[in-house]
Write a protein that holds these residues in place. Structure first.
Motif, PDB file in Angstrom:
ATOM      1  N   SER A 196       6.405  43.854  -3.425  1.00 27.68           N
ATOM      2  CA  SER A 196       7.113  43.142  -4.487  1.00 27.68           C
ATOM      3  C   SER A 196       6.146  42.480  -5.459  1.00 27.68           C
ATOM      4  CB  SER A 196       8.042  42.078  -3.885  1.00 27.68           C
ATOM      5  OG  SER A 196       7.294  41.083  -3.228  1.00 27.68           O
ATOM      6  N   ARG A 197       6.652  42.174  -6.627  1.00 25.55           N
ATOM      7  CA  ARG A 197       5.830  41.556  -7.682  1.00 25.55           C
ATOM      8  C   ARG A 197       5.145  40.280  -7.185  1.00 25.55           C
ATOM      9  NH1 ARG A 197       7.057  40.820 -13.884  1.00 25.55           N
ATOM     10  NH2 ARG A 197       5.871  38.955 -14.380  1.00 25.55           N
ATOM     11  N   SER A 198       5.864  39.484  -6.386  1.00 29.20           N
ATOM     12  CA  SER A 198       5.305  38.215  -5.917  1.00 29.20           C
ATOM     13  C   SER A 198       4.129  38.417  -4.961  1.00 29.20           C
ATOM     14  CB  SER A 198       6.385  37.387  -5.221  1.00 29.20           C
ATOM     15  OG  SER A 198       6.860  38.045  -4.056  1.00 29.20           O
ATOM     16  N   GLN A 199       4.028  39.605  -4.354  1.00 26.44           N
ATOM     17  CA  GLN A 199       2.950  39.883  -3.402  1.00 26.44           C
ATOM     18  C   GLN A 199       1.841  40.747  -3.992  1.00 26.44           C
ATOM     19  OE1 GLN A 199       5.773  41.343  -0.229  1.00 26.44           O
ATOM     20  NE2 GLN A 199       4.533  40.023   1.047  1.00 26.44           N
ATOM     21  N   MET A 200       2.000  41.166  -5.230  1.00 25.52           N
ATOM     22  CA  MET A 200       0.990  42.000  -5.881  1.00 25.52           C
ATOM     23  C   MET A 200      -0.292  41.216  -6.150  1.00 25.52           C
ATOM     24  SD  MET A 200       3.200  44.146  -8.721  1.00 25.52           S
ATOM     25  CE  MET A 200       1.705  44.429  -9.691  1.00 25.52           C
ATOM     26  N   VAL A 201      -1.401  41.896  -6.010  1.00 18.87           N
ATOM     27  CA  VAL A 201      -2.682  41.341  -6.454  1.00 18.87           C
ATOM     28  C   VAL A 201      -3.048  42.081  -7.734  1.00 18.87           C
ATOM     29  CG1 VAL A 201      -5.112  40.977  -5.912  1.00 18.87           C
ATOM     30  CG2 VAL A 201      -3.400  40.871  -4.085  1.00 18.87           C
ATOM     31  N   SER A 202      -2.878  41.409  -8.867  1.00 12.24           N
ATOM     32  CA  SER A 202      -3.201  42.011 -10.155  1.00 12.24           C
ATOM     33  C   SER A 202      -4.283  41.182 -10.838  1.00 12.24           C
ATOM     34  CB  SER A 202      -1.957  42.117 -11.048  1.00 12.24           C
ATOM     35  OG  SER A 202      -1.383  40.842 -11.259  1.00 12.24           O
ATOM     36  N   LEU A 203      -5.011  41.832 -11.731  1.00 10.64           N
ATOM     37  CA  LEU A 203      -6.162  41.193 -12.372  1.00 10.64           C
ATOM     38  C   LEU A 203      -5.923  41.013 -13.871  1.00 10.64           C
ATOM     39  CD1 LEU A 203      -8.975  43.322 -10.674  1.00 10.64           C
ATOM     40  CD2 LEU A 203      -8.036  41.136  -9.902  1.00 10.64           C
ATOM     41  N   PRO A 204      -6.304  39.863 -14.421  1.00  9.87           N
ATOM     42  CA  PRO A 204      -6.185  39.663 -15.874  1.00  9.87           C
ATOM     43  C   PRO A 204      -7.329  40.361 -16.605  1.00  9.87           C
ATOM     44  CG  PRO A 204      -7.083  37.697 -14.840  1.00  9.87           C
ATOM     45  CD  PRO A 204      -6.758  38.643 -13.720  1.00  9.87           C
ATOM     46  N   ALA A 205      -6.983  41.046 -17.676  1.00  5.89           N
ATOM     47  CA  ALA A 205      -8.004  41.784 -18.425  1.00  5.89           C
ATOM     48  C   ALA A 205      -9.009  40.850 -19.083  1.00  5.89           C
ATOM     49  CB  ALA A 205      -7.333  42.659 -19.485  1.00  5.89           C
ATOM     50  N   SER A 206      -8.637  39.602 -19.287  1.00  8.42           N
ATOM     51  CA  SER A 206      -9.521  38.656 -19.986  1.00  8.42           C
ATOM     52  C   SER A 206     -10.572  38.020 -19.073  1.00  8.42           C
ATOM     53  CB  SER A 206      -8.678  37.548 -20.626  1.00  8.42           C
ATOM     54  OG  SER A 206      -7.909  36.873 -19.630  1.00  8.42           O
ATOM     55  N   ALA A 207     -10.465  38.265 -17.758  1.00  9.27           N
ATOM     56  CA  ALA A 207     -11.390  37.614 -16.816  1.00  9.27           C
ATOM     57  C   ALA A 207     -12.803  38.184 -16.930  1.00  9.27           C
ATOM     58  CB  ALA A 207     -10.873  37.777 -15.391  1.00  9.27           C
ATOM     59  N   ARG A 208     -13.788  37.378 -16.591  1.00 12.04           N
ATOM     60  CA  ARG A 208     -15.180  37.832 -16.572  1.00 12.04           C
ATOM     61  C   ARG A 208     -15.403  38.772 -15.390  1.00 12.04           C
ATOM     62  NH1 ARG A 208     -18.979  33.108 -15.884  1.00 12.04           N
ATOM     63  NH2 ARG A 208     -17.503  32.726 -14.180  1.00 12.04           N
ATOM     64  N   PHE A 209     -16.404  39.645 -15.520  1.00 16.87           N
ATOM     65  CA  PHE A 209     -16.703  40.587 -14.447  1.00 16.87           C
ATOM     66  C   PHE A 209     -16.956  39.866 -13.119  1.00 16.87           C
ATOM     67  CE2 PHE A 209     -18.197  44.764 -16.619  1.00 16.87           C
ATOM     68  CZ  PHE A 209     -16.919  44.899 -17.155  1.00 16.87           C
ATOM     69  N   LEU A 210     -17.678  38.748 -13.165  1.00 14.87           N
ATOM     70  CA  LEU A 210     -18.004  38.024 -11.942  1.00 14.87           C
ATOM     71  C   LEU A 210     -16.747  37.500 -11.264  1.00 14.87           C
ATOM     72  CD1 LEU A 210     -20.087  36.897  -9.994  1.00 14.87           C
ATOM     73  CD2 LEU A 210     -20.305  34.883 -11.482  1.00 14.87           C
ATOM     74  N   ASP A 211     -15.806  36.970 -12.062  1.00 12.58           N
ATOM     75  CA  ASP A 211     -14.553  36.468 -11.500  1.00 12.58           C
ATOM     76  C   ASP A 211     -13.722  37.608 -10.918  1.00 12.58           C
ATOM     77  OD1 ASP A 211     -15.181  33.875 -12.207  1.00 12.58           O
ATOM     78  OD2 ASP A 211     -14.256  34.056 -14.194  1.00 12.58           O
ATOM     79  N   LEU A 212     -13.738  38.748 -11.599  1.00 12.91           N
ATOM     80  CA  LEU A 212     -13.013  39.903 -11.090  1.00 12.91           C
ATOM     81  C   LEU A 212     -13.597  40.375  -9.759  1.00 12.91           C
ATOM     82  CD1 LEU A 212     -12.603  41.956 -14.401  1.00 12.91           C
ATOM     83  CD2 LEU A 212     -10.816  40.719 -13.164  1.00 12.91           C
ATOM     84  N   MET A 213     -14.929  40.377  -9.673  1.00 13.04           N
ATOM     85  CA  MET A 213     -15.575  40.793  -8.436  1.00 13.04           C
ATOM     86  C   MET A 213     -15.170  39.888  -7.276  1.00 13.04           C
ATOM     87  SD  MET A 213     -17.473  43.525  -8.583  1.00 13.04           S
ATOM     88  CE  MET A 213     -18.590  43.292  -7.208  1.00 13.04           C
ATOM     89  N   LYS A 214     -15.070  38.592  -7.524  1.00 15.76           N
ATOM     90  CA  LYS A 214     -14.666  37.663  -6.476  1.00 15.76           C
ATOM     91  C   LYS A 214     -13.263  37.958  -5.980  1.00 15.76           C
ATOM     92  CE  LYS A 214     -17.582  33.774  -7.957  1.00 15.76           C
ATOM     93  NZ  LYS A 214     -17.575  32.387  -8.505  1.00 15.76           N
TER      94      LYS A 214
END
Length: 293
Positions: A76-94
């Protein structure tokens, strides 16, 4: 015992096998007429020792796939792990490392604006490359959008032909309802698939707090872990998991949307399929709400 009686003893194994083979052959020549007839033949085969219980379970799971829809098994949408396109590479890696997943939907300012799918390996390549892309957009792969009503057997075929392993599920208004992976479909056939990131004994992965004060609880959460987390006193002598406890209390295999109040907890089924309940939304009731029941 007479000779006639002895001649009517139980058939030899090869005779039972021939009888079963005749029946299974008829299944492919137009008889049996229904899925239930075919399942009955397979269960007879398991009873005769020709296939084991695990094989029977997988065969029944394969047959059930044609009856289930994406909405029955999606995350479900509430359990999805999605990433914001505006985040820095380092934050995305974390976030990638913490989640343990390998594929992620990437969204814009609005979570319904799915820009594409990011593979963890592509992110890693982008980070270490000397001349890598300046932002995440250059690493995205196209997202596949499907409706909740799509049949699982058709989705599995599309996954195989397209070599995609994830699809975004949209509701009737075009908003994001959830996601489904090839693993979700295969689990309907072979059962739960654990990988190196699955830690069933880790209660923190099975119970997730939500912003509204409620909790998403995996049905496989051990009752002891649930009791410890919430100070509950549910017995675990008959059932090991919260899913088993709630299913028994409801009296049948729960469907998505069903609700039940036990003690000071309100359970609402948010994920279930034809084989078992998968997750609950759990609210802790105040004392006055309990008294009002």
């Amino acid at each position: 015992m007479s000779e006639d009686d002895s001649s009517r003893t139980a058939p030899e194994p090869h005779e039972r096998r021939r009888s079963w083979l005749e029946r299974i052959s008829s299944a492919f020549s137009g008889d049996p007429d229904t899925r239930e007839d075919l399942v009955a033949i397979l269960r007879d085969a398991q009873g005769d020792g020709l296939i084991d219980a695990d094989t029977l379970r997988m065969m029944e799971g394969a047959l059930s796939v044609s009856e289930l829809t994406v909405g029955d098994v999606m995350v479900s949408r509430s359990q999805m792990v999605s990433l914001p396109a505006s985040a820095r590479f380092l934050d995305l890696m974390k976030q990638v490392v913490e989640s343990g997943h390998s594929r992620f939907p990437v969204h814009g300012d609005d979570r319904d604006e799915i820009l594409g799918i990011l593979l963890a390996k592509d992110l890693l390549r982008g980070v270490v490359a000397d001349n890598g892309p300046g932002d995440i957009h250059g690493l995205l792969r196209p997202a596949v959008l499907i409706p909740e009503s799509k049949k699982l057997n058709l989705l599995l075929k599309e996954f195989r032909l397209s070599r995609n392993h994830m699809a975004i599920v949209v509701d009737e208004y075009g908003g994001v309802a959830g996601l489904v992976t090839i693993e979700d479909v295969l689990e309907q056939i072979v059962g739960k698939i654990d990988d190196e990131h699955d830690e069933a004994e880790d209660a923190t992965r099975l119970i997730a707090a939500q912003a509204d004060g409620q909790f998403v609880v995996d049905a496989l959460t051990p009752i002891g872990d649930f009791n410890e987390r919430f100070g509950a006193t549910f017995p675990d002598d008959e059932y090991d998991t919260i899913g088993g406890l709630v299913t028994e209390a409801i009296g049948h295999l729960p469907e998505t949307g069903e609700e039940l109040t036990l003690d000071r907890f309100e359970f609402r089924v948010i994920r279930a399929d034809a084989r078992r309940v998968r997750a609950f939304q759990v609210a802790i009731l105040a004392a006055d709400e309990q008294d009002g029941d």
